[in-house]
Enzyme design. Structure first.
Site, short mmCIF file in Angstrom:
data_model
loop_
_atom_site.label_atom_id
_atom_site.label_comp_id
_atom_site.label_asym_id
_atom_site.label_seq_id
_atom_site.Cartn_x
_atom_site.Cartn_y
_atom_site.Cartn_z
CG ASP A 63 -2.01 -1.01 1.15
OD1 ASP A 63 -2.35 -1.45 0.04
OD2 ASP A 63 -2.53 -1.39 2.22
CE1 TYR A 124 4.31 -6.18 3.75
CE2 TYR A 124 3.61 -8.47 3.72
CZ TYR A 124 3.71 -7.24 3.10
OH TYR A 124 3.19 -7.06 1.84
#
Length: 284
Positions: A63, A124
């Site tokens: 994003d 992540y």
């Protein structure tokens, strides 16, 4: 989206990283907004002196504002273009790309490789500090400041209830026709000597806003606003809870993408394309 390059083309794997602060995410968008995909595809077209744009397929779309240290993509290039430019492609890309995005390697991909569907996990890291003075100015673009003291042990206790295969609808932004079933393989937090807390989040795949929503829930546990069993109850309820905040993107970095051995790529691609249901769930 094929698992093999078309005749006359070679599939090339790219390993890359970027600082997401000034990008509107990975994927190309209408209106000329700056994206990582658009930047790299433009550079490839320029350095190979091509009339057409060769489209990238990425392991995981990030994003706006999210960073990547270990992103992977592939591109199918004509054999003659690859033969002409392969030896100098990396250096030429370095000279053409902006300094907030780097390609670290370009190499022919093994048979059956697909940057998206061949991946077996994505890892992540989300970084946050609860230091009363705030964030180190040199880290401000990569670390979130949380202005309440955080109990890392309580957060880890809460995280254990989220591991495994579940429908993460309560932690995802729904997209039409997309499943929210995922297998969360790791969710753990460690406070470093510098006081920065690093959350490691690894799953076979992630749905939209999943990582930042999970971190938002754990922060509420860490600062004492919710009990450690609350994130698990939200997961079981299966609906968005207004108390689960999607934390800001700048603390999030895609660290690594995992792939199976070359001989297992084809099987993985088939598996990843299957729409998943939980045991006992209806087909429709």
């Amino acid at each position: 989206m094929s698992d093999e390059a078309a005749d006359g083309f070679v599939r090339v794997r790219l390993d890359l990283s970027y600082d997401g602060a000034d990008f509107s995410g990975w994927a190309k968008q209408a209106g000329g907004r700056r994206t990582v995909q658009g930047e790299i595809e433009s550079a490839l077209r320029t350095v190979t002196r091509s009339e057409r744009t060769y489209e990238l397929t990425v392991a995981g779309r990030t994003d706006s504002g999210v960073h990547a240290r270990g992103q992977v993509a592939h591109v199918d290039l004509p054999l003659d273009v690859w033969a002409e430019h392969r030896e100098k492609l990396l250096k030429r890309l370095a000279g053409r790309l902006s300094k907030d995005v780097r390609v670290w390697s370009v190499a022919p991909a093994p048979s059956g490789f697909n940057a998206r569907f061949s991946a077996v996990w994505r890892r992540y890291a989300y970084r946050v500090t609860d230091h009363p003075g705030g964030v180190d100015p040199l880290l401000r673009g990569h670390v979130l400041w949380h202005d309440w003291p955080l109990d890392v042990a309580a957060m880890n206790t809460a995280a254990r209830d989220l591991l495994g295969e579940h429908d993460f609808a309560a932690y995802c932004k729904r997209r039409e026709g997309a499943t929210t079933i995922r297998t969360l393989q790791e969710l753990s937090l460690v406070r470093g000597d510098d006081g920065v807390i690093t959350a490691t989040v690894r799953a076979d795949a992630f749905c939209h806003n999943m990582v930042r929503s999970l971190i938002g829930a754990l922060l509420f546990v860490g600062d004492g606003h919710r009990a450690p069993d609350w994130p698990g109850k939200v997961l079981a309820a299966g609906v968005r809870d207004s108390a689960v905040h999607v934390v800001r993107p700048h603390g999030l970095t895609l660290e690594e993408v995992g792939y199976p051995a070359d001989e297992l790529l084809a099987a993985r691609n088939r598996e990843a394309r299957n729409r998943r249901t939980l045991p006992g769930a209806g087909c429709c």
